[in-house]
Design an enzyme around this catalytic site. Structure first.
Site, mmCIF file in Angstrom:
data_model
loop_
_atom_site.group_PDB
_atom_site.id
_atom_site.type_symbol
_atom_site.label_atom_id
_atom_site.label_comp_id
_atom_site.label_asym_id
_atom_site.label_seq_id
_atom_site.Cartn_x
_atom_site.Cartn_y
_atom_site.Cartn_z
ATOM 1 N N HIS A 1 89.296 148.253 85.533
ATOM 2 C CA HIS A 1 89.864 149.076 84.462
ATOM 3 C C HIS A 1 91.134 148.462 83.891
ATOM 4 O O HIS A 1 91.568 148.798 82.796
ATOM 5 C CB HIS A 1 90.203 150.471 84.987
ATOM 6 N N HIS B 1 100.662 147.830 85.997
ATOM 7 C CA HIS B 1 99.413 147.453 85.328
ATOM 8 C C HIS B 1 99.600 147.613 83.831
ATOM 9 O O HIS B 1 100.629 148.140 83.378
ATOM 10 C CB HIS B 1 98.251 148.313 85.851
ATOM 11 N N HIS C 1 97.799 148.357 79.767
ATOM 12 C CA HIS C 1 96.745 148.927 78.914
ATOM 13 C C HIS C 1 96.799 148.154 77.603
ATOM 14 O O HIS C 1 97.886 147.831 77.118
ATOM 15 C CB HIS C 1 97.003 150.412 78.661
ATOM 16 N N GLU D 1 98.667 153.640 75.381
ATOM 17 C CA GLU D 1 98.172 154.972 75.750
ATOM 18 C C GLU D 1 98.987 156.039 75.036
ATOM 19 O O GLU D 1 98.448 156.890 74.341
ATOM 20 C CB GLU D 1 98.267 155.165 77.269
ATOM 21 N N HIS E 1 102.761 149.981 82.572
ATOM 22 C CA HIS E 1 103.093 151.107 83.449
ATOM 23 C C HIS E 1 103.548 150.574 84.792
ATOM 24 O O HIS E 1 102.813 149.822 85.435
ATOM 25 C CB HIS E 1 101.853 152.000 83.673
ATOM 26 N N THR F 1 96.699 158.800 83.903
ATOM 27 C CA THR F 1 95.878 158.724 82.690
ATOM 28 C C THR F 1 94.441 158.314 82.983
ATOM 29 O O THR F 1 93.658 158.099 82.061
ATOM 30 C CB THR F 1 96.483 157.745 81.668
HETATM 31 C C1 SG7 Z 1 94.969 151.993 86.536
HETATM 32 O O1 SG7 Z 1 95.636 153.219 86.198
HETATM 33 C C2 SG7 Z 1 95.353 151.507 87.931
HETATM 34 C C3 SG7 Z 1 95.244 152.623 88.972
HETATM 35 C C4 SG7 Z 1 96.023 153.831 88.491
HETATM 36 C C5 SG7 Z 1 95.538 154.271 87.130
HETATM 37 O O2 SG7 Z 1 93.570 152.118 86.507
HETATM 38 O O3 SG7 Z 1 96.667 151.054 87.888
HETATM 39 O O4 SG7 Z 1 95.804 152.218 90.204
HETATM 40 C C6 SG7 Z 1 95.121 151.382 91.032
HETATM 41 C C7 SG7 Z 1 95.824 151.011 92.270
HETATM 42 O O5 SG7 Z 1 94.031 150.968 90.756
HETATM 43 O O6 SG7 Z 1 95.814 154.903 89.405
HETATM 44 C C8 SG7 Z 1 96.355 156.307 91.244
HETATM 45 C C9 SG7 Z 1 96.774 155.252 90.288
HETATM 46 O O7 SG7 Z 1 97.900 154.776 90.287
HETATM 47 C C10 SG7 Z 1 96.359 155.462 86.589
HETATM 48 O O8 SG7 Z 1 97.728 155.128 86.492
HETATM 49 S S1 SG7 Z 1 98.517 155.491 85.198
HETATM 50 O O9 SG7 Z 1 98.502 156.923 85.047
HETATM 51 O O10 SG7 Z 1 99.833 154.936 85.379
HETATM 52 N N1 SG7 Z 1 97.813 154.856 83.941
HETATM 53 ZN ZN ZN Z 2 98.469 153.156 83.262
#
Ligand code: SG7
Ligand code: ZN
Length: 257
Positions: free
Chosen positions: A64, A91, A93, A104, A117, A198
């Protein structure tokens, strides 16, 4: 609930992940004219963000996004936060090739090229896992990415390794660097609101900080992000943002006038 999810199937998120249908969801559009200035929101302080090159950091394609794991001695204090928060991961977006933007959050309806983020958990809990379902358990620092003239050195440090994580599940390691350089210089001007993750499971436990100052990457760097990775089902990993969620009576605070 566990299970797989996709951005294409976002209309079905609430049936598998009930929180995704809640009233405190993210992202949102920030209507700057409707924000409330809160003079008690001071500058944010980042500690331990300047990591030594000997500290190797895991970069993973999770299907993702790309996730860079961060050491827990990186902490965030001040800002709108009552307790210190520990870093977990960051990470990105982004949008799709040919200039389709992919942030986002949006500001007055404007969507930026991308968004970073940096995810933290409240230090009153003993781990991210213990904090993730708790009110005030998470703090995410967000900043917008825009196309600028120059190559961004800090982002290049990550982008250089993208080719090693092209496929879902792939991992590599990168040398430690000053993670604060991925964020804007000005940590005193930001928006603050209560929302959610998100992505599924969309837990409504995130106190969001969205910086007013944006970050510039070169067009080549943005294109590299949009074009290099593949996600679920071998599809190109692009346009990995969730649509705007309604405010449902929430207010967005601003640290500046
Ligand atoms: C991304 O966004 C990843 C997820 C994250 C999610 O898909 O960074 O984290 C991992 C370790 O895969 O989910 C539980 C979590 O942190 C949502 O994060 S966000 O709301 O900051 N976009
Ligand atoms: Zn995020």
């Amino acid at each position: 609930a566990g299970g797989h999810w996709s951005y294409a199937g976002k209309a079905q998120w609430p049936s598998t992940f009930p929180s995704c249908g809640g009233h405190l969801q993210s992202p949102i559009d920030i209507d700057t004219g409707a924000t409330i200035f809160s003079p008690q929101l001071g500058a944010l302080l980042l500690s331990g963000y300047d990591l030594p090159p000997g500290e190797r950091l895991c970069l993973q394609n999770n299907g993702h996004t790309i996730v860079l794991k961060l050491p827990e001695n990186m902490t965030l204090t001040g800002g709108g936060y009552l307790q210190p928060y520990r870093a977990v991961q960051l990470h990105l977006h982004w949008g799709s090739a040919h200039g389709v933007p992919g942030s986002e959050h949006t500001v007055d309806g404007h969507r930026f090229a991308g968004e970073i983020h940096v995810v933290h958990y409240n230090s009153q809990f003993s781990s991210f896992h213990d904090a993730v379902r708790e009110p005030g358990g998470l703090a995410v620092l967000a900043a917008f990415l825009q196309v600028g003239e120059e190559e961004n050195e800090a982002y290049q440090h990550i982008l250089e390794s993208l080719k090693e994580v092209q496929e879902e599940g792939e991992k590599t390691f990168i040398a430690g660097f000053d993670v604060a350089k991925l964020l804007p210089h000005d940590l005193s001007r930001y928006f603050h609101y209560n929302g959610s993750l998100t992505t599924p499971p969309c837990y409504q436990t995130v106190n969001w900080t969205i910086f007013n100052q944006t970050i510039q990457l070169s067009q080549d760097q943005i294109s590299m992000l949009e074009d290099t990775l593949r996600g679920d089902n071998d599809e190109p990993l692009e346009g990995n943002f969730r649509p705007q969620q309604s405010l449902q009576g929430r207010t967005v605070l601003a640290s500046f006038l």
